[in-house]
Design an enzyme around this catalytic site. Sequence first.
Site: not given
Length: 550
Positions: A325, A439, A452
């Site tokens: 991420h 995200d 995401d």
Amino acid sequence: MWQTRGVMPMLRSVMAQHQIAERLLADEGGERRLTDLLHLGELLQAASQTLDSDYGLLRWLAENMAEPNGNVDEQILRLESERNLVQIVTIHKSKGLEYDLVFMPFVCSYREVDSKGEVKYHDEANHETVLDIAKQAEAIEKADKERLAEDLRLIYVALTRAVYGCYVGMAPVRNGRSTKEPTGLHRSAMGHLVQNGEAGGVDALELALAKLAESATSMAVAEPPARPEEKWQPIDEGELALAPQPFTASLERNWWMTSYSSLVKQGHQAHHDSSLDLPGFDIDSAVAATADTVAGELETLTDDLTPVRSIYTFPRGARPGTFLHTVFEEIEFTAPVDSPETVATLTTLLEREQYELEWLPVLQQLIHDVLQCPLDGEALRLAEKTPTQRLTEMEFLLPIELLQSSLLNKVIAKHDDVSARAGELGFATVSGMLKGFIDLVFEHQGKYYVLDWKSNHLGDEASAYHGDALVEAMRDHRYDLQYQIYALALQRFLRSRIPDYDYERHFGGVYYLFLRGIETGSRNGIFSARPSAALLADLERLIDGEPLDA
């Protein structure tokens, strides 16, 4: 929390959750122990800024416990409280502060400029600083005049610090080494004020003080108190009998902060406090790191001690998921994967997480595949999205009047095929706030999309990330509920920013990218959906507590 925010926030969170401070203060000597605990937290936080890893910080703590350095100011034992202590400070450090009582016993002292020291003054005519190395009498006089002016500014600060009373010690200090009158008191800032800058003896000082006391009722001249023969002892007033005041108000116990993760997990584990959720933390990977995953990793290590490095063999779990991420949060989408900026960013992230630099080519290939892959099968590429078209880790809070799992199950199953084939949710009735972090939100041709990142390991080949396999993963983890909540949050955000917001013109949809399966030129690893306007409208009415049409 330790790894994301630091040692001190983690320590304070643990202390708050377990009421450590309250429990320590309730015991004798607890204030001392609490002070030491907080002091230790500050030392660890400071040390963590210079160390490379958490293990390095633990080694630092063990070494300093075994061999403490008493010569370091930061490690000297602190006073547990200063509320009952006399504080000795310089006039410079007292600027901007207040004290109930102020004592200035030596304010009549001064340090006159002479030929033995540096002779420096400001030439007002030429607006420059002069350092007279010849130390002429005229220069010494000018320098001493500036010294007196600075002392007068300081004495003003000192005299204005007291709230209730200021005690000034006055004494006829000597004029240099001379023991005869006149004294040198007038050369100090305090003496200059009292005697109007004029030289005088003891009698002149007493007369000047008497005039001051006579002119203002708030001033008085008194002899110094006699020194007591015995040491001061506090008066033992005994312990007061205290009783808590009864609480009569009512508490709303069904109000709390919740999230998608909390709604899905209820019934499977203890209540999850969503108020502590952090952006960028891959909680889904944390849940997915089950015994099967661990067993798979052990099997891989046993079969081949040096496996081929690929995105399939990249470590699994919460920490690697959060790392991936972070990669897509830190890099610039429009920059080439081999650009110095991207390479430097990836190298820093790998070193910070203590991953081998051999993973760099794997990450570069992953970034290339993800950013160059046409998400819509045509021209929608993340590599073309500039920073002005992207919003990373968008936090949202949706107020919930009342949310029941039975009604939510009916609404989402009615409008979404993925939800219709998933199991029913069974969370307790919720009232409060729904918190989350998206995200990525990005814009493409006037429409806005939710994206995401998913680091789930579904298999070691591309077919595991295609078609029904992706839908199955979405259904198993109830990601359908997640993107429905995110879509509602995005719509509310757009409605507050775009005056003429229209679902058809402005809302694009959602993309879930399973990073391990993305390949350039294919649809592997890409799940897309567009929650309908009717679904978003029903969800909005549902969380607002409004009745729904049958």
